[in-house]
Enzyme design. Structure first.
Site: not given
Ligand code: FAD
Ligand code: SIN
Length: 531
Positions: A111, A235, A288, A349, A384
């Site tokens: 990537e 993104h 990015r 993103h 990032r």
């Molecule tokens: P999340 O997975 O967002 O979880 C948040 C949690 O908090 C959820 O359970 C939600 O219900 C809970 N929550 C929120 N507010 C409250 C509240 N008030 N009360 C109770 N619960 C609450 N990163 C990579 O490294 N590789 C990738 O390939 C990649 N692809 C991506 C593709 C997309 C489309 C997106 C949007 C992001 C991508 N990212 C990627 C970024 C990555 O997915 C996220 O940064 C990461 O998953 C965040 O994880 P987290 O556990 O911090 O939060």
């Molecule tokens: C992507 O697959 O382009 C997202 C990867 C990331 O957010 O790190």
């Protein structure tokens, strides 16, 4: 009062990683706002970065991360995460994540910003497989209680105690149970905020609807410091489609040879690649921020609706095999990515800033930890690097859990806490206003606090925020809380933090590009806000 050892707000990669480590020694309650798989984790496509190839080194991954982060990263955090990455991947393999393989080893894709192939993945839907494995592991553990449909409202702090004594401790959370309609008072000796990012502060975002920065806003209101909130990542390649608003086209498409080109309505330039004008060496594989700005620039310069991402020059079977989910989704929308280009636009993103934490996931408040996208650990700096986010969730979820277990005896029992005041009523008229205000915030954040900023526009956004904040506070004080109202209150808080941080940075660095200060200052300094 409902007392627990540890409460984790969030059931994504960060929250569940923390829960699984903690459950070895303590009882854990995990809250999710909606369904357990409703966060960004399940939506992740590209994969997870880790040095697993003999030709690659930790130093390469560290250096790529710091280059993407425009030097704002904290080196000790970068080293900590990069060096712990292989072990994190091993834990996921043990939990049953079916990463793609290449002969005897895991298949590594590439990537933007990575000098080597180092992204492990499960086709183009890595997040779903990761969420599934973590959720199954957590659900089967007797020490973990998973509670979906619980909307955390505010962290329990000194002012909520029956007898406040001025301490800064956090003792759990008030949460709206969306199944009963009542607010519960949930106390704990330690609380971990793992509630994800704040993407939905912006009109166009790849993030799910619940990404309203709740945890960041709650921690701020409780008195924790936040940092680098101006570093909002866009993104470069979100699908442009009038029906589907936030479908990401993974960066791995460019990693596997996809080109950005000008579309047919670009006049004499139609069909031309343009990244050579922005980053001649790395082209489409530049970090990015550079690619997103290039897309934005070309769209505005030529008055286009989108630019093209084209991988149709590669073998159709290779494209279908590498990107089965994207291929299927696009086919359903009438786009055949094996023979034609994909229309794409930049979209918000990832939230690089967040609740300031140290290497053990500790915030600036005793008893309060944070991990994942809600936090700012120093890993990402001003931008990032692709696929470093899930990695950060696993490493810091685990680190916070270990720190809590290690310092358990120093964490005091929660004191007596006042219950939530449930006497307020709902006014259905105001519910319409709440929805409108939500859209208004997202629209002006997109227009005034987007990819390219000016002081004048930031000040305009600040003015709107100040006006709307008064209205929102009024609804919040007068009416029964609903999920929409809770989220709106958080959205305005987070928008305020983003704009204040953006106004404080008098330079252009990484994701923060402001035309009044186009130069990079000599010293990279975090924007740290204190309540
Ligand atoms: P999340 O997975 O967002 O979880 C948040 C949690 O908090 C959820 O359970 C939600 O219900 C809970 N929550 C929120 N507010 C409250 C509240 N008030 N009360 C109770 N619960 C609450 N990163 C990579 O490294 N590789 C990738 O390939 C990649 N692809 C991506 C593709 C997309 C489309 C997106 C949007 C992001 C991508 N990212 C990627 C970024 C990555 O997915 C996220 O940064 C990461 O998953 C965040 O994880 P987290 O556990 O911090 O939060
Ligand atoms: C992507 O697959 O382009 C997202 C990867 C990331 O957010 O790190």
């Amino acid at each position: 009062m409902n007392q627990h050892d540890v409460i984790i707000i969030g059931s994504g990669a960060a929250g569940l990683s923390a829960a699984i480590t903690l459950a070895r020694t303590h009882k854990v309650l995990v809250l999710a706002k909606g369904e357990l798989a409703g966060g960004s984790t399940a939506w992740a496509q590209g994969g997870i970065a880790a040095v697993l190839d003999a030709g690659d080194t930790f130093e390469n991954h560290i250096s790529d991360t710091m280059i993407a982060g425009a030097g704002l990263n904290r080196r000790e955090t970068v080293e900590f995460v990069v060096e712990n990455a292989p072990a994190a991947i091993e834990r996921l393999v043990d939990m049953g994540v079916p990463f793609n393989e290449d002969e005897d080893a895991l298949h590594l894709t590439r990537e933007g910003g990575h000098s080597h192939r180092r992204i492990v993945h499960v086709d183009d839907a890595t997040g779903w497989a990761v969420q599934d494995a973590l959720q199954k592991t957590a659900a089967s553990h007797p020490n973990i209680t998973l509670k979906p449909h619980m909307v955390a409202i505010d962290l329990i702090a000194d002012r909520h105690r029956e007898s406040p004594d001025g301490s800064k401790n956090v003792w759990g959370v008030y949460a709206l149970n969306n199944e009963t309609g009542h607010v519960e008072t949930l106390t704990s000796r330690a609380t971990i905020v793992a509630s994800g990012g704040a993407g939905r502060t912006y009109l166009f975002s790849t993030a799910p609807r619940g990404a309203t920065g709740d945890g960041i806003a709650m921690a701020w209101r409780a008195g924790a410091r936040v940092s680098n909130m101006e570093m909002m990542q866009f993104h470069p390649t979100c699908l442009y489609n009038l029906e589907v608003k936030n479908f990401l086209i993974t960066e791995a498409v460019r990693g596997e040879g996809g080109h950005l080109k000008l579309p047919n309505d670009a006049g004499s330039e139609a069909g031309e690649r343009f990244m050579q004008r922005f980053d001649p060496e790395r082209m489409e594989l530049a970090p990015r921020d550079i690619v997103a700005r290039a897309n934005d620039h070309e769209i505005k310069r030529l008055g286009l609706d989108y630019v093209h991402l084209n991988i149709s020059h590669r073998d159709p079977e290779f494209v279908r095999q590498h990107f089965p989910n994207i291929h299927e989704k696009l086919t359903g929308l009438g786009i055949d990515m094996t023979t034609e280009p994909i229309p794409v636009v930049p979209a918000q993103h990832y939230t690089c800033g967040g609740i300031l934490i140290d290497l053990a996931g500790r915030t600036t408040l005793p008893g309060l930890y944070a991990a994942g996208e809600a936090s700012e650990s120093g890993l990402h700096g001003a931008n990032r690097l692709a696929s470093n986010s899930l990695l950060e969730c696993f490493v810091f979820g685990d680190a916070a859990a270990r720190d809590i277990a290690e310092h358990w005896d120093d964490l005091p029992e929660p004191p007596a806490i006042n219950p939530w005041d449930e006497s307020r009523v709902t006014d259905s008229d105001e519910e319409v206003v709440i929805k409108q205000t939500w859209t208004e915030i997202r629209r002006f954040m997109w227009n005034y606090v987007g990819i390219v900023r000016t002081t004048k526009r930031l000040e305009r956004a600040q003015h709107r925020i100040d006006l709307l904040r008064e209205e929102v506070e009024e609804y919040y004080s007068n009416f029964r809380v609903t999920q929409d109202l809770i989220e709106l209150r958080n959205l305005i808080e987070v928008a305020d933090l983003i704009v204040k941080s953006a106004l404080a940075r008098k330079e252009s660095r990484g994701l923060h590009y402001i035309t009044d200060y186009p130069e990079l200052l000599d010293q990279a300094v975090d924007t740290i806000l204190s309540p």
